[in-house]
Scaffold this motif. Structure first.
Motif, PDB file in Angstrom:
ATOM      1  N   PHE A   1       0.836  -1.189   0.000  1.00  0.00           N
ATOM      2  CA  PHE A   1       0.000   0.000   0.000  1.00  0.00           C
ATOM      3  C   PHE A   1       0.878   1.248   0.000  1.00  0.00           C
ATOM      4  O   PHE A   1       2.029   1.203   0.454  1.00  0.00           O
ATOM      5  CB  PHE A   1      -0.916   0.022   1.228  1.00  0.00           C
ATOM      6  N   PRO A   2       0.328   2.366  -0.471  1.00  0.00           N
ATOM      7  CA  PRO A   2       1.080   3.625  -0.424  1.00  0.00           C
ATOM      8  C   PRO A   2       1.433   3.988   1.020  1.00  0.00           C
ATOM      9  O   PRO A   2       0.811   3.504   1.970  1.00  0.00           O
ATOM     10  CB  PRO A   2       0.099   4.653  -1.008  1.00  0.00           C
ATOM     11  N   GLY A   3       2.409   4.869   1.173  1.00  0.00           N
ATOM     12  CA  GLY A   3       2.869   5.270   2.496  1.00  0.00           C
ATOM     13  C   GLY A   3       1.840   6.051   3.293  1.00  0.00           C
ATOM     14  O   GLY A   3       1.944   6.150   4.513  1.00  0.00           O
ATOM     15  N   TYR A   4       0.846   6.613   2.611  1.00  0.00           N
ATOM     16  CA  TYR A   4      -0.212   7.355   3.291  1.00  0.00           C
ATOM     17  C   TYR A   4      -1.441   7.390   2.395  1.00  0.00           C
ATOM     18  O   TYR A   4      -1.356   7.140   1.198  1.00  0.00           O
ATOM     19  CB  TYR A   4       0.233   8.785   3.639  1.00  0.00           C
ATOM     20  N   ALA A   5      -2.580   7.671   3.008  1.00  0.00           N
ATOM     21  CA  ALA A   5      -3.839   7.832   2.273  1.00  0.00           C
ATOM     22  C   ALA A   5      -4.039   9.331   2.073  1.00  0.00           C
ATOM     23  O   ALA A   5      -4.205  10.072   3.042  1.00  0.00           O
ATOM     24  CB  ALA A   5      -4.996   7.226   3.046  1.00  0.00           C
ATOM     25  N   TYR A   6      -4.024   9.758   0.838  1.00  0.00           N
ATOM     26  CA  TYR A   6      -4.082  11.184   0.539  1.00  0.00           C
ATOM     27  C   TYR A   6      -5.479  11.758   0.741  1.00  0.00           C
ATOM     28  O   TYR A   6      -6.480  11.154   0.357  1.00  0.00           O
ATOM     29  CB  TYR A   6      -3.649  11.439  -0.906  1.00  0.00           C
TER      30      TYR A   6
ATOM     31  N   GLY B   1      -1.027  17.008   3.440  1.00  0.00           N
ATOM     32  CA  GLY B   1       0.159  16.263   3.029  1.00  0.00           C
ATOM     33  C   GLY B   1       0.486  16.488   1.560  1.00  0.00           C
ATOM     34  O   GLY B   1      -0.250  17.156   0.831  1.00  0.00           O
ATOM     35  N   PRO B   2       1.600  15.919   1.128  1.00  0.00           N
ATOM     36  CA  PRO B   2       2.032  16.131  -0.266  1.00  0.00           C
ATOM     37  C   PRO B   2       1.087  15.455  -1.265  1.00  0.00           C
ATOM     38  O   PRO B   2       0.607  14.351  -1.017  1.00  0.00           O
ATOM     39  CB  PRO B   2       3.426  15.506  -0.309  1.00  0.00           C
TER      40      PRO B   2
ATOM     41  N   PRO C   1       7.123  16.179  -5.330  1.00  0.00           N
ATOM     42  CA  PRO C   1       8.242  15.215  -5.286  1.00  0.00           C
ATOM     43  C   PRO C   1       8.235  14.324  -4.046  1.00  0.00           C
ATOM     44  O   PRO C   1       8.792  13.233  -4.067  1.00  0.00           O
ATOM     45  CB  PRO C   1       9.487  16.114  -5.299  1.00  0.00           C
ATOM     46  N   GLY C   2       7.574  14.742  -2.968  1.00  0.00           N
ATOM     47  CA  GLY C   2       7.460  13.920  -1.770  1.00  0.00           C
ATOM     48  C   GLY C   2       6.247  13.007  -1.776  1.00  0.00           C
ATOM     49  O   GLY C   2       6.008  12.281  -0.815  1.00  0.00           O
TER      50      GLY C   2
END
Length: 186
Positions: A25-30, A35-36, A42-43
């Motif tokens: 899974f991605p590092g975070y749920a946008y 968040g970026p 780029p992050g």
């Protein structure tokens, strides 16, 4: 089947199924504005990642990836996975309509997490209308992909948006499931 609030915790404790368990899974749920941005910054967790879509299909890894993302609370990311397939699906096809409904369903999840009731209701209504159109035709192949009939999914989507709390605590960057159902038959 809609799971009661009491049973929801029990259901989540059992874990939600994965279609592609080897894909991380991605590092975070946008969430927009938090968040970026996943693609433009780029992050971001998907910055510079290019997807290659060979064909739009319910059997594709990208469709299953969208299911995994959705079922685990990564609604913005599920939207992106399905949008790539939607863009290459045949115009006017039932598959394209289904993908559009799933994109709107994902957008509903984002808006619920943001605490934006009116927007969540609008997206849920649009998704529901598309799903009900599909429910009127004999598209049995959608039953397996959705884990339920398109008509039932429409009802559950609209009910979830209508029942959302007026204000909701948002756990920034942490995935959070807001729907009491899962998509697909694992």
């Amino acid at each position: 089947m809609l799971i009661s609030r009491f049973r929801k915790k029990e259901f989540e404790a059992m874990g939600r199924p994965r279609f592609l368990p080897n894909r991380s899974f991605p590092g975070y749920a946008y969430l927009p504005g938090k968040g970026p941005h996943p693609v433009r910054d780029p992050g971001g967790h998907s910055y510079g990642v290019q997807s290659l879509f060979v064909s739009a299909s319910l059997d594709s890894a990208e469709f299953a990836w969208g299911q995994d993302l959705f079922n685990h609370g990564y609604y913005w990311e599920a939207h992106e996975a399905w949008e790539g397939l939607w863009q290459i699906a045949n115009r006017g096809s039932p598959l394209r309509a289904l993908l559009k409904a799933l994109i709107l369903l994902s957008a509903t999840g984002v808006k619920i997490r943001e605490g934006k009731r009116a927007a969540a209701m609008r997206h849920a209504g649009r998704a529901g209308a598309l799903l009900r159109d599909l429910a009127m035709a004999p598209y049995d192949r959608f039953l397996h992909a959705l884990g339920m009939s398109p008509g039932l999914l429409a009802d559950l989507t609209e009910a979830t948006a209508a029942a959302m709390a007026a204000s909701r605590m948002i756990a920034q960057e942490q995935p959070e499931t807001v729907f009491d159902f899962i998509l697909g038959d694992p």
